[in-house]
Write an enzyme that holds these catalytic residues in place. Structure first.
Site, PDB file in Angstrom:
ATOM      1  N   HIS A 140     -98.921 -49.734 -30.655  1.00 53.72           N
ATOM      2  CA  HIS A 140     -97.535 -49.316 -30.851  1.00 53.72           C
ATOM      3  C   HIS A 140     -96.640 -49.934 -29.781  1.00 53.72           C
ATOM      4  O   HIS A 140     -96.985 -49.906 -28.605  1.00 53.72           O
ATOM      5  CB  HIS A 140     -97.427 -47.790 -30.820  1.00 53.72           C
ATOM      6  CG  HIS A 140     -97.802 -47.197 -32.136  1.00 53.72           C
ATOM      7  ND1 HIS A 140     -99.047 -47.360 -32.673  1.00 53.72           N
ATOM      8  CD2 HIS A 140     -97.087 -46.472 -33.026  1.00 53.72           C
ATOM      9  CE1 HIS A 140     -99.085 -46.751 -33.845  1.00 53.72           C
ATOM     10  NE2 HIS A 140     -97.915 -46.210 -34.093  1.00 53.72           N
ATOM     11  N   ARG A 396    -105.223 -49.388 -40.944  1.00 57.50           N
ATOM     12  CA  ARG A 396    -104.180 -48.510 -41.486  1.00 57.50           C
ATOM     13  C   ARG A 396    -103.284 -49.302 -42.429  1.00 57.50           C
ATOM     14  O   ARG A 396    -102.896 -50.420 -42.126  1.00 57.50           O
ATOM     15  CB  ARG A 396    -103.326 -47.899 -40.378  1.00 57.50           C
ATOM     16  CG  ARG A 396    -102.248 -46.968 -40.973  1.00 57.50           C
ATOM     17  CD  ARG A 396    -101.508 -46.171 -39.932  1.00 57.50           C
ATOM     18  NE  ARG A 396    -100.590 -46.960 -39.153  1.00 57.50           N
ATOM     19  CZ  ARG A 396     -99.409 -46.521 -38.708  1.00 57.50           C
ATOM     20  NH1 ARG A 396     -99.034 -45.271 -38.948  1.00 57.50           N
ATOM     21  NH2 ARG A 396     -98.635 -47.287 -37.988  1.00 57.50           N
ATOM     22  N   GLU A 506     -97.295 -37.182 -42.755  1.00 54.42           N
ATOM     23  CA  GLU A 506     -96.327 -37.420 -41.693  1.00 54.42           C
ATOM     24  C   GLU A 506     -94.881 -37.120 -42.056  1.00 54.42           C
ATOM     25  O   GLU A 506     -93.973 -37.545 -41.352  1.00 54.42           O
ATOM     26  CB  GLU A 506     -96.454 -38.840 -41.162  1.00 54.42           C
ATOM     27  CG  GLU A 506     -96.424 -39.924 -42.222  1.00 54.42           C
ATOM     28  CD  GLU A 506     -96.681 -41.320 -41.651  1.00 54.42           C
ATOM     29  OE1 GLU A 506     -96.413 -41.546 -40.476  1.00 54.42           O
ATOM     30  OE2 GLU A 506     -97.145 -42.179 -42.417  1.00 54.42           O
ATOM     31  N   ASP A 543     -93.276 -39.154 -36.971  1.00 60.12           N
ATOM     32  CA  ASP A 543     -92.454 -39.294 -38.172  1.00 60.12           C
ATOM     33  C   ASP A 543     -92.029 -37.936 -38.720  1.00 60.12           C
ATOM     34  O   ASP A 543     -90.931 -37.787 -39.259  1.00 60.12           O
ATOM     35  CB  ASP A 543     -93.188 -40.116 -39.235  1.00 60.12           C
ATOM     36  CG  ASP A 543     -92.961 -41.601 -38.995  1.00 60.12           C
ATOM     37  OD1 ASP A 543     -93.806 -42.212 -38.313  1.00 60.12           O
ATOM     38  OD2 ASP A 543     -91.925 -42.128 -39.437  1.00 60.12           O
ATOM     39  N   ARG A 581    -100.188 -39.019 -32.096  1.00 49.37           N
ATOM     40  CA  ARG A 581     -99.111 -38.669 -31.169  1.00 49.37           C
ATOM     41  C   ARG A 581     -98.622 -39.888 -30.405  1.00 49.37           C
ATOM     42  O   ARG A 581     -99.414 -40.745 -30.041  1.00 49.37           O
ATOM     43  CB  ARG A 581     -99.640 -37.741 -30.061  1.00 49.37           C
ATOM     44  CG  ARG A 581    -100.091 -36.402 -30.506  1.00 49.37           C
ATOM     45  CD  ARG A 581    -100.757 -35.735 -29.307  1.00 49.37           C
ATOM     46  NE  ARG A 581    -101.221 -34.415 -29.644  1.00 49.37           N
ATOM     47  CZ  ARG A 581    -100.464 -33.333 -29.654  1.00 49.37           C
ATOM     48  NH1 ARG A 581     -99.201 -33.417 -29.328  1.00 49.37           N
ATOM     49  NH2 ARG A 581    -100.959 -32.163 -29.980  1.00 49.37           N
ATOM     50  N   ARG A 712     -88.221 -47.186 -37.866  1.00 51.52           N
ATOM     51  CA  ARG A 712     -89.463 -46.540 -37.435  1.00 51.52           C
ATOM     52  C   ARG A 712     -89.144 -45.541 -36.333  1.00 51.52           C
ATOM     53  O   ARG A 712     -88.095 -45.627 -35.667  1.00 51.52           O
ATOM     54  CB  ARG A 712     -90.458 -47.591 -36.960  1.00 51.52           C
ATOM     55  CG  ARG A 712     -90.859 -48.542 -38.076  1.00 51.52           C
ATOM     56  CD  ARG A 712     -92.127 -49.256 -37.749  1.00 51.52           C
ATOM     57  NE  ARG A 712     -93.279 -48.472 -38.068  1.00 51.52           N
ATOM     58  CZ  ARG A 712     -94.322 -48.891 -38.812  1.00 51.52           C
ATOM     59  NH1 ARG A 712     -94.345 -50.107 -39.318  1.00 51.52           N
ATOM     60  NH2 ARG A 712     -95.348 -48.113 -39.029  1.00 51.52           N
TER      61      ARG A 712
HETATM   62  P1  PGA Z   1     -95.695 -45.413 -36.747  1.00 53.21           P
HETATM   63  O1  PGA Z   1     -95.792 -44.550 -35.438  1.00 53.21           O
HETATM   64  O2  PGA Z   1     -94.286 -45.899 -36.863  1.00 53.21           O
HETATM   65  O3  PGA Z   1     -96.663 -46.500 -36.474  1.00 53.21           O
HETATM   66  O4  PGA Z   1     -96.114 -44.538 -37.851  1.00 53.21           O
HETATM   67  C1  PGA Z   1     -94.785 -43.745 -35.077  1.00 53.21           C
HETATM   68  C2  PGA Z   1     -94.945 -43.339 -33.642  1.00 53.21           C
HETATM   69  O5  PGA Z   1     -96.018 -43.452 -33.069  1.00 53.21           O
HETATM   70  O6  PGA Z   1     -93.946 -42.889 -33.079  1.00 53.21           O
END
Ligand code: PGA
Length: 878
Positions: A140, A396, A506, A543, A581, A712
């Site tokens: 991420h 994923r 989510e 999310d 998380r 996002r």
């Molecule tokens: P994602 O993760 O956009 O990959 O679903 C969201 C986040 O970790 O805040």
């Protein structure tokens, strides 16, 4: 006023001095004087001095164009150095007269409590070795610092450790300070902004570097610590095969909204992992070959050697070394020339483990247990934890990509449009095909590019070793067919083993229906028959918070987990909850210990799977000593939550939470969804659009074009963090708490905070966010960047923030936030002196950059440096 620790203070002071000298050497004394004027101005302005504010503003306004970037860099780098001082403080060696860090004491305390609650010592060892904690490192994009700099920061921390000796001779000390001086200069002369976007392979390499440089060392140290704590509690040490903590990864596997992660990339990353594993074991085994020159060995070991020798262990280890060398060379070759992997490399973990275990047994039986329990034991434990592929790679993908692929297939087969079918029709089709012996597709199926990618990914899974893969996670999942669809695509690609397929719930709606979806899934006999292990379900924290605000999302996450526990119990299936998380509160982050112990009772049943993302990976696992502390904490907390679970909420508490969640949801959506000016305000008041230019990760900031819903969660939170309004982390609580007080629920809220870890943790996190929020700073953005018609909305948001703070103060019975933890307050205050100039500069640079016809590289760069600096100062990104 409370002071941060003297040691931290001294180190911070030293860094300030070294950085100052470096800046002076490059830009002259006059420049340094300006920086000092800005710093002292900011410091006294924070104490309320008007003169200080004037000094700060005037000096900043008087900066020449070419001074903007170096000033931003100075403050930004100072904050990075302050982070090192903080981090070092956590890991520094403790003297005999000092308490060990609390993370290292927790396991012993939990074991004591278990003993007191009638667990016999024998069970303790079983309880720890039976834990199944999996930390999933993701790519991420929330790590602002470049790897080049991170390595320098780590090196600086090491020098601090070397300096930290009372008896250090003066010459040695001078040498170390000299080294630090040169490292700080290296930092200063290195650009903090990446010049290009990283590839998923780069991201995977960074993840592997954390394993190589830190976790490889931390794991055996942690397990040694566990053994000694177990012995002290009168229990047996852990069995050799125990691996209570393991690692998984999303780096190179998470393709949700990231077109750069392709089947080819995933295959490459899987091979790199195996190559690195072979390389790391080779280093270990080479070392052991030098060490284990002993002569006596058991008949078992001698029989395996089959020849006369004085150094039997070396013979065994040299054979293993040769196998590892061969494996490494072949992998390297296959990676370089994109070849299939040969059969004669190490494919089976036993080939690595068996010779090591045999040496271990033999040394013990021949009276050399002390030697066996040294480096050899460490290597065995690494092999048990990291296996042949270091991490298990998760895959994923978004559920809509599977639906589209199946739609293409059903249309090609002339069966109609899968997309248009009802859930029931979809399930029927999928179950029938899953139990069919013939393939679904023939060779002449011409897939579109997107569908080909989905199928190819399944093909990579089919050919990868079982132990190199973790879970197939389906984002934005809502129905049982989402899981069955992936199972069918995997089957079609030739996956014959049971791979865990986890729906990721989510959104608020999906969380509310999660248990029903899983119940239905588990009621399908064919599905149940194929389910080999636990049912894994992923909970998406960030999310759902973006969708519903943190009040409603937190309660929905809690309830979903409770219901899932029940549904799985009723179905007689083990549940594995996977917590998705982020690091910041708005994305479900917070201290691991509190987070684990605030889960619903029964939801942490010896198993715990969670993501660790971006900057969190560096802060928690970047250095072996700090990593060991965090891993110890996980062990203790999961053990405690499993065997000494938190209380279940009373009905009255649940009713209050139901009402608060409804009020919080309404309060949040009223602003974020219903306020027509909100999107414009967000775009003007925060650097959201500019953040996309920071090459933080390999994936785009948006899933598709559109408003807030397409953005996002990470840039959503990141943007509000930069302006210090921190809106997503608290919005909704002001309404929820206000109305709860108005209903006279204060006494029950007090009781909830006192007795219910879930509620206490929520309020603690909220308080932390509110302490970092600063409407004074947010106003600066508003005044300079937002058009007048939208300002009343800004004013409304500041009012809500004020209200949220008032409610929390009322609930916690304080005059000011963190009154009872003045050290936390002090640590934020210290940082504000360096953050304030960065905010002021950022506002100015944003205004200038938005007014330009053509982007000016110097302004752009300085602006991005302020972004990185503020993220460093607040220690969180998105
Ligand atoms: P994602 O993760 O956009 O990959 O679903 C969201 C986040 O970790 O805040």
């Amino acid at each position: 006023m409370a002071r941060i620790s003297q040691r931290v203070h001294d180190n911070v002071y030293m860094f300030g001095d070294l950085l100052g000298q470096t800046m002076k050497a490059q830009r002259g004394a006059e420049f340094l004087e300006k920086v000092e004027l800005i710093r002292t101005g900011a410091k006294s302005a924070r104490r309320g001095s008007q003169d200080g504010r004037k000094q700060l503003e005037e000096t900043l306004a008087g900066l020449a164009e070419d001074e903007l970037l170096p000033v931003a860099r100075g403050f930004s780098q100072f904050l990075n150095l302050a982070n090192i001082a903080d981090q070092y403080h956590l890991m520094r060696r403790r003297g005999d007269d000092e308490e060990p860090p609390f993370e290292d004491q927790m396991l012993a305390q939990v074991l004591e409590r278990l003993k007191a609650s009638a667990h016999c010592p024998k069970d303790l060892s079983k309880a720890v070795s039976g834990l199944d904690i999996e930390l999933v490192l993701t790519a991420h994009p929330t790590e602002v610092s470049r790897r080049t700099l991170i390595m320098k920061y780590d090196f600086i921390a090491q020098q601090l450790a070397e300096l930290d000796h009372k008896e250090l001779p003066a010459a040695e000390r001078e040498k170390l300070v000299q080294k630090l001086r040169s490292l700080v200069a290296e930092v200063w002369h290195t650009s903090e902004i990446r010049s290009s976007q990283p590839t998923p392979q780069d991201e995977a390499r960074w993840g592997f570097a954390v394993i190589e440089r830190s976790l490889w060392q931390a794991i055996p140290n942690v397990l040694r610590h566990v053994d000694s704590v177990l012995r002290e509690a009168g229990a047996d040490p852990l069995p050799l095969s125990a691996a209570p903590i393991r690692f998984a990864s999303w780096m190179g596997g998470d393709r949700d909204g990231n077109p750069n992660v392709t089947a080819k990339v995933t295959r490459h990353v899987l091979r790199i992992a195996r190559w690195l594993a072979a390389d790391l074991y080779l280093r270990d085994v080479s070392q052991l070959t030098h060490e284990l020159s002993m002569q006596r060995a058991t008949p078992e070991l001698m029989a395996v050697i089959g020849e006369e020798t004085d150094e039997p262990y070396r013979v065994i280890l040299k054979r293993l070394r040769a196998r590892l060398r061969h494996t490494r060379t072949e992998l390297q070759n296959a990676i370089a020339h994109d070849l299939p992997l040969p059969q004669d490399i190490i494919h089976n973990r036993a080939e690595l483990m068996d010779p090591l275990l045999m040496c271990y047994r033999s040394l013990h039986e021949c009276g050399m247990g002390l030697i066996a329990d040294g480096d050899l034991l460490d290597t065995i434990r690494r092999a048990a934890t990291f296996g042949l592929s270091l991490v298990r790679l998760d895959i994923r993908q978004d559920s809509s990509r599977h639906t589209a692929a199946l739609n293409e297939i059903t249309e090609w087969l002339g069966l109609g449009s899968y997309q248009d079918w009802s859930e029931e029709e979809r399930q029927q089709f999928l179950l029938k095909e899953l139990s069919s012996k013939r393939p679904l597709l023939s060779k002449d199926f011409q897939a579109s590019e997107d569908t080909r990618e989905v199928l190819d990914t399944c093909g990579v899974i089919a050919r990868a070793p079982t132990e190199s893969l973790g879970t197939y996670v389906i984002s934005m999942a809502g129905a049982p067919s989402d899981v069955l669809a992936v199972q069918l695509l995997l089957k079609e690609a030739g996956v014959r083993r049971a791979m865990r397929v986890a729906p990721l719930f989510e959104t608020l709606d999906d969380l509310d229906h999660a248990a029903a979806a899983i119940k239905q899934l588990l009621s399908l006999d064919d599905y149940r028959t194929r389910l080999a292990g636990p049912q894994e379900v992923m909970i998406g924290y960030s999310d759902s918070a973006k969708d519903a605000g943190t009040t409603a999302a937190a309660w929905a996450q809690y309830r979903a987990q409770e219901e899932l526990v029940q549904v799985c119990q009723q179905a007689g299936v083990e549940l594995l909850l996977f917590h998705g998380r982020g690091g910041t509160v708005g994305r479900g982050g917070g201290p691991a210990h509190e987070a684990i112990l605030s889960q619903p009772p029964g939801s942490v049943a010896g198993r715990f799977r969670t993501t660790e993302q971006g900057e969190v990976i560096r802060f928690k696992y970047g250095l072996p000593e700090v990593a060991a502390q965090n891993l110890n904490l996980y062990l203790a907390a999961v053990l405690e939550a499993t065997h000494l679970p938190p209380v279940a909420p009373k009905d009255e508490w649940r009713a209050i939470m139901d009402r608060m969640a409804a009020d919080g949801l309404a309060g949040y959506r009223k602003v974020v969804r219903e306020e027509p000016q909100f999107v414009d305000y967000f775009r003007q008041a925060t650097p959201e659009q500019e953040l996309g230019r920071l090459p933080l990760g390999s994936r785009p900031a948006r899933r598709r074009s559109g408003g807030i819903e397409s953005l996002r969660a990470i840039p959503w939170i990141f943007a509000w963090t930069q302006t210090r309004l921190m809106l997503p982390a608290w919005l909704g609580w002001e309404s929820a708490l206000e109305q709860a007080f108005a209903r006279g629920e204060e006494p029950v809220l007090d009781e909830m905070r006192d007795q219910w870890p879930f509620f206490r943790a929520r309020i603690d996190m909220l308080e932390m966010v509110l302490l970092k929020a600063d409407s004074g700073i947010a106003r600066l953005y508003d005044e300079r960047l937002v058009e007048p018609e939208l300002r009343p909305l800004g004013e409304q948001l500041f009012q809500r923030l004020k209200q949220a703070i008032e409610q929390v103060l009322r609930l916690t019975g304080q005059e000011q936030l963190f009154e009872r933890h003045p050290i936390v307050r002090a640590s934020i205050n210290v940082r504000d002196t360096y953050l304030d100039p960065l905010h002021l500069l950022q506002v100015e640079l944003l205004a200038r950059s938005r007014n330009q016809e053509k982007p000016c590289p110097a302004i752009e760069k300085a602006m991005l440096v302020t972004v990185a600096g503020i993220a460093a100062g607040l220690r969180n990104t998105g």
